[in-house]
Design a protein around this motif. Structure first.
Motif, PDB file in Angstrom:
ATOM      1  N   PHE A  38     -12.661   6.838 -12.376  1.00  0.00           N
ATOM      2  CA  PHE A  38     -12.379   7.529 -11.105  1.00  0.00           C
ATOM      3  C   PHE A  38     -13.380   7.133 -10.022  1.00  0.00           C
ATOM      4  O   PHE A  38     -13.014   7.012  -8.847  1.00  0.00           O
ATOM      5  CB  PHE A  38     -12.353   9.046 -11.293  1.00  0.00           C
ATOM      6  CG  PHE A  38     -11.095   9.535 -11.944  1.00  0.00           C
ATOM      7  CD1 PHE A  38      -9.855   9.285 -11.368  1.00  0.00           C
ATOM      8  CD2 PHE A  38     -11.138  10.236 -13.136  1.00  0.00           C
ATOM      9  CE1 PHE A  38      -8.679   9.729 -11.960  1.00  0.00           C
ATOM     10  CE2 PHE A  38      -9.970  10.684 -13.736  1.00  0.00           C
ATOM     11  CZ  PHE A  38      -8.742  10.427 -13.150  1.00  0.00           C
ATOM     12  N   LEU A  39     -14.608   6.907 -10.392  1.00  0.00           N
ATOM     13  CA  LEU A  39     -15.605   6.453  -9.426  1.00  0.00           C
ATOM     14  C   LEU A  39     -15.213   5.084  -8.876  1.00  0.00           C
ATOM     15  O   LEU A  39     -15.282   4.853  -7.661  1.00  0.00           O
ATOM     16  CB  LEU A  39     -16.997   6.393 -10.066  1.00  0.00           C
ATOM     17  CG  LEU A  39     -18.114   5.930  -9.159  1.00  0.00           C
ATOM     18  CD1 LEU A  39     -18.304   6.890  -7.985  1.00  0.00           C
ATOM     19  CD2 LEU A  39     -19.412   5.805  -9.946  1.00  0.00           C
ATOM     20  N   GLN A  40     -14.785   4.189  -9.743  1.00  0.00           N
ATOM     21  CA  GLN A  40     -14.374   2.862  -9.295  1.00  0.00           C
ATOM     22  C   GLN A  40     -13.164   2.967  -8.363  1.00  0.00           C
ATOM     23  O   GLN A  40     -13.092   2.252  -7.361  1.00  0.00           O
ATOM     24  CB  GLN A  40     -14.055   1.968 -10.488  1.00  0.00           C
ATOM     25  CG  GLN A  40     -13.821   0.527 -10.094  1.00  0.00           C
ATOM     26  CD  GLN A  40     -13.782  -0.403 -11.286  1.00  0.00           C
ATOM     27  OE1 GLN A  40     -14.253  -0.080 -12.363  1.00  0.00           O
ATOM     28  NE2 GLN A  40     -13.198  -1.565 -11.084  1.00  0.00           N
ATOM     29  N   TYR A  41     -12.229   3.850  -8.679  1.00  0.00           N
ATOM     30  CA  TYR A  41     -11.079   4.052  -7.790  1.00  0.00           C
ATOM     31  C   TYR A  41     -11.550   4.564  -6.420  1.00  0.00           C
ATOM     32  O   TYR A  41     -11.076   4.114  -5.380  1.00  0.00           O
ATOM     33  CB  TYR A  41     -10.090   5.049  -8.413  1.00  0.00           C
ATOM     34  CG  TYR A  41      -8.966   5.418  -7.460  1.00  0.00           C
ATOM     35  CD1 TYR A  41      -7.855   4.602  -7.324  1.00  0.00           C
ATOM     36  CD2 TYR A  41      -9.025   6.582  -6.690  1.00  0.00           C
ATOM     37  CE1 TYR A  41      -6.828   4.939  -6.445  1.00  0.00           C
ATOM     38  CE2 TYR A  41      -8.004   6.914  -5.819  1.00  0.00           C
ATOM     39  CZ  TYR A  41      -6.915   6.094  -5.694  1.00  0.00           C
ATOM     40  OH  TYR A  41      -5.906   6.412  -4.823  1.00  0.00           O
ATOM     41  N   HIS A  42     -12.482   5.512  -6.441  1.00  0.00           N
ATOM     42  CA  HIS A  42     -12.969   6.126  -5.212  1.00  0.00           C
ATOM     43  C   HIS A  42     -13.618   5.111  -4.270  1.00  0.00           C
ATOM     44  O   HIS A  42     -13.399   5.156  -3.061  1.00  0.00           O
ATOM     45  CB  HIS A  42     -13.952   7.246  -5.545  1.00  0.00           C
ATOM     46  CG  HIS A  42     -14.487   7.959  -4.348  1.00  0.00           C
ATOM     47  ND1 HIS A  42     -13.699   8.773  -3.565  1.00  0.00           N
ATOM     48  CD2 HIS A  42     -15.725   7.963  -3.785  1.00  0.00           C
ATOM     49  CE1 HIS A  42     -14.439   9.250  -2.566  1.00  0.00           C
ATOM     50  NE2 HIS A  42     -15.664   8.773  -2.688  1.00  0.00           N
ATOM     51  N   ILE A  43     -14.393   4.193  -4.824  1.00  0.00           N
ATOM     52  CA  ILE A  43     -15.098   3.229  -3.965  1.00  0.00           C
ATOM     53  C   ILE A  43     -14.263   1.978  -3.677  1.00  0.00           C
ATOM     54  O   ILE A  43     -14.628   1.179  -2.824  1.00  0.00           O
ATOM     55  CB  ILE A  43     -16.462   2.827  -4.574  1.00  0.00           C
ATOM     56  CG1 ILE A  43     -16.300   2.147  -5.925  1.00  0.00           C
ATOM     57  CG2 ILE A  43     -17.378   4.010  -4.658  1.00  0.00           C
ATOM     58  CD1 ILE A  43     -17.594   1.644  -6.526  1.00  0.00           C
ATOM     59  N   LEU A  44     -13.118   1.852  -4.365  1.00  0.00           N
ATOM     60  CA  LEU A  44     -12.265   0.684  -4.181  1.00  0.00           C
ATOM     61  C   LEU A  44     -11.623   0.698  -2.795  1.00  0.00           C
ATOM     62  O   LEU A  44     -11.117   1.722  -2.343  1.00  0.00           O
ATOM     63  CB  LEU A  44     -11.177   0.682  -5.260  1.00  0.00           C
ATOM     64  CG  LEU A  44     -10.314  -0.560  -5.351  1.00  0.00           C
ATOM     65  CD1 LEU A  44     -11.135  -1.742  -5.858  1.00  0.00           C
ATOM     66  CD2 LEU A  44      -9.153  -0.291  -6.302  1.00  0.00           C
ATOM     67  N   LYS A  45     -11.639  -0.411  -2.147  1.00  0.00           N
ATOM     68  CA  LYS A  45     -11.046  -0.531  -0.816  1.00  0.00           C
ATOM     69  C   LYS A  45      -9.687  -1.226  -0.904  1.00  0.00           C
ATOM     70  O   LYS A  45      -9.365  -2.104  -0.130  1.00  0.00           O
ATOM     71  CB  LYS A  45     -11.968  -1.357   0.079  1.00  0.00           C
ATOM     72  CG  LYS A  45     -13.361  -0.818   0.190  1.00  0.00           C
ATOM     73  CD  LYS A  45     -13.548  -0.131   1.514  1.00  0.00           C
ATOM     74  CE  LYS A  45     -14.982   0.212   1.771  1.00  0.00           C
ATOM     75  NZ  LYS A  45     -15.429   1.441   1.183  1.00  0.00           N
ATOM     76  N   LYS A  46      -8.893  -0.811  -1.861  1.00  0.00           N
ATOM     77  CA  LYS A  46      -7.606  -1.446  -2.098  1.00  0.00           C
ATOM     78  C   LYS A  46      -6.484  -0.446  -1.854  1.00  0.00           C
ATOM     79  O   LYS A  46      -6.598   0.718  -2.186  1.00  0.00           O
ATOM     80  CB  LYS A  46      -7.547  -1.945  -3.547  1.00  0.00           C
ATOM     81  CG  LYS A  46      -6.233  -2.540  -3.942  1.00  0.00           C
ATOM     82  CD  LYS A  46      -6.244  -3.006  -5.386  1.00  0.00           C
ATOM     83  CE  LYS A  46      -4.877  -3.558  -5.719  1.00  0.00           C
ATOM     84  NZ  LYS A  46      -4.812  -4.157  -7.019  1.00  0.00           N
ATOM     85  N   GLU A  47      -5.404  -0.928  -1.289  1.00  0.00           N
ATOM     86  CA  GLU A  47      -4.207  -0.129  -1.118  1.00  0.00           C
ATOM     87  C   GLU A  47      -3.243  -0.477  -2.255  1.00  0.00           C
ATOM     88  O   GLU A  47      -3.063  -1.644  -2.580  1.00  0.00           O
ATOM     89  CB  GLU A  47      -3.545  -0.422   0.232  1.00  0.00           C
ATOM     90  CG  GLU A  47      -4.330   0.096   1.420  1.00  0.00           C
ATOM     91  CD  GLU A  47      -4.333   1.616   1.496  1.00  0.00           C
ATOM     92  OE1 GLU A  47      -3.298   2.251   1.230  1.00  0.00           O
ATOM     93  OE2 GLU A  47      -5.402   2.167   1.833  1.00  0.00           O
ATOM     94  N   PHE A  48      -2.627   0.538  -2.827  1.00  0.00           N
ATOM     95  CA  PHE A  48      -1.697   0.335  -3.922  1.00  0.00           C
ATOM     96  C   PHE A  48      -0.267   0.462  -3.423  1.00  0.00           C
ATOM     97  O   PHE A  48      -0.006   1.107  -2.413  1.00  0.00           O
ATOM     98  CB  PHE A  48      -1.958   1.370  -5.030  1.00  0.00           C
ATOM     99  CG  PHE A  48      -3.282   1.178  -5.708  1.00  0.00           C
ATOM    100  CD1 PHE A  48      -3.388   0.360  -6.818  1.00  0.00           C
ATOM    101  CD2 PHE A  48      -4.420   1.826  -5.239  1.00  0.00           C
ATOM    102  CE1 PHE A  48      -4.597   0.188  -7.452  1.00  0.00           C
ATOM    103  CE2 PHE A  48      -5.642   1.649  -5.863  1.00  0.00           C
ATOM    104  CZ  PHE A  48      -5.739   0.825  -6.980  1.00  0.00           C
ATOM    105  N   GLU A  49       0.669  -0.130  -4.170  1.00  0.00           N
ATOM    106  CA  GLU A  49       2.078  -0.090  -3.795  1.00  0.00           C
ATOM    107  C   GLU A  49       2.647   1.318  -3.902  1.00  0.00           C
ATOM    108  O   GLU A  49       3.348   1.783  -3.014  1.00  0.00           O
ATOM    109  CB  GLU A  49       2.882  -1.028  -4.701  1.00  0.00           C
ATOM    110  CG  GLU A  49       2.496  -2.482  -4.574  1.00  0.00           C
ATOM    111  CD  GLU A  49       3.119  -3.332  -5.673  1.00  0.00           C
ATOM    112  OE1 GLU A  49       4.069  -2.869  -6.340  1.00  0.00           O
ATOM    113  OE2 GLU A  49       2.639  -4.460  -5.852  1.00  0.00           O
TER     114      GLU A  49
END
Length: 161
Positions: A38-49
């Motif tokens: 969840f931490l990696q998701y939080h800091i990720l600057k990626k948009e998902f489909e």
């Protein structure tokens, strides 16, 4: 698309914990994997489909982090299967016996069996999550099923004696 992390935690925390636990076979490591995911998701600057893509990404990250922990050189302590089984709740003894048998499978088969039966992913989705071909997923499922069939048959034959 980026869903707020608190919503994702409500929806997927238990799923991620179960898959991490099935690989790490240790409560503390599984909890760490979930938090790190969840931490990696939080800091990720990626948009998902869409949300399906997010869920698959979360599962893939959790699996990779779990494998990294298992492969770590410092990991000498392992929780016994018996103490692990005490932490989980099952509706009946057959479910518990089956889950124990799944945990004794080799990691590749165990992961595919878990994603297919416990997380309800399709073969295509599992192939995408694990970055393998659909035929590879089918082979792992078939081998895992055959191994489970043999082990459960032995347990049932032993019970009848």
């Amino acid at each position: 698309m980026k869903i707020p992390i608190r919503i994702l935690m409500e929806r997927y925390q238990n799923h991620l914990y179960r898959i991490a636990f099935s690989i790490c076979q240790n409560r503390e490591d599984a909890e760490d994997v979930v938090q790190d995911t969840f931490l990696q998701y939080h800091i990720l600057k990626k948009e998902f489909e869409d949300e399906t893509h997010i869920r698959a990404w979360l599962m893939r990250v959790a699996i990779n982090k779990s494998r990294n922990i298992v492969r770590a050189f410092w990991r000498k302590h392992r929780q016994s299967l018996e103490s692990y089984m005490e932490e989980l709740d099952f509706p009946d003894t057959e479910s518990s016996t089956l889950f124990e048998a799944v945990l004794r499978l080799p990691e590749k088969q165990r992961t595919v069996i878990h994603l297919f039966y416990y997380e309800d992913y399709t073969i295509k989705e599992i192939a995408e999550i694990l970055h393998v071909s659909e035929s590879n997923v089918k082979v792992r499922l078939n081998r895992g099923r055959a191994a489970l069939r043999e082990e459960i048959k032995e347990d049932w034959n032993y019970d009848e004696s």
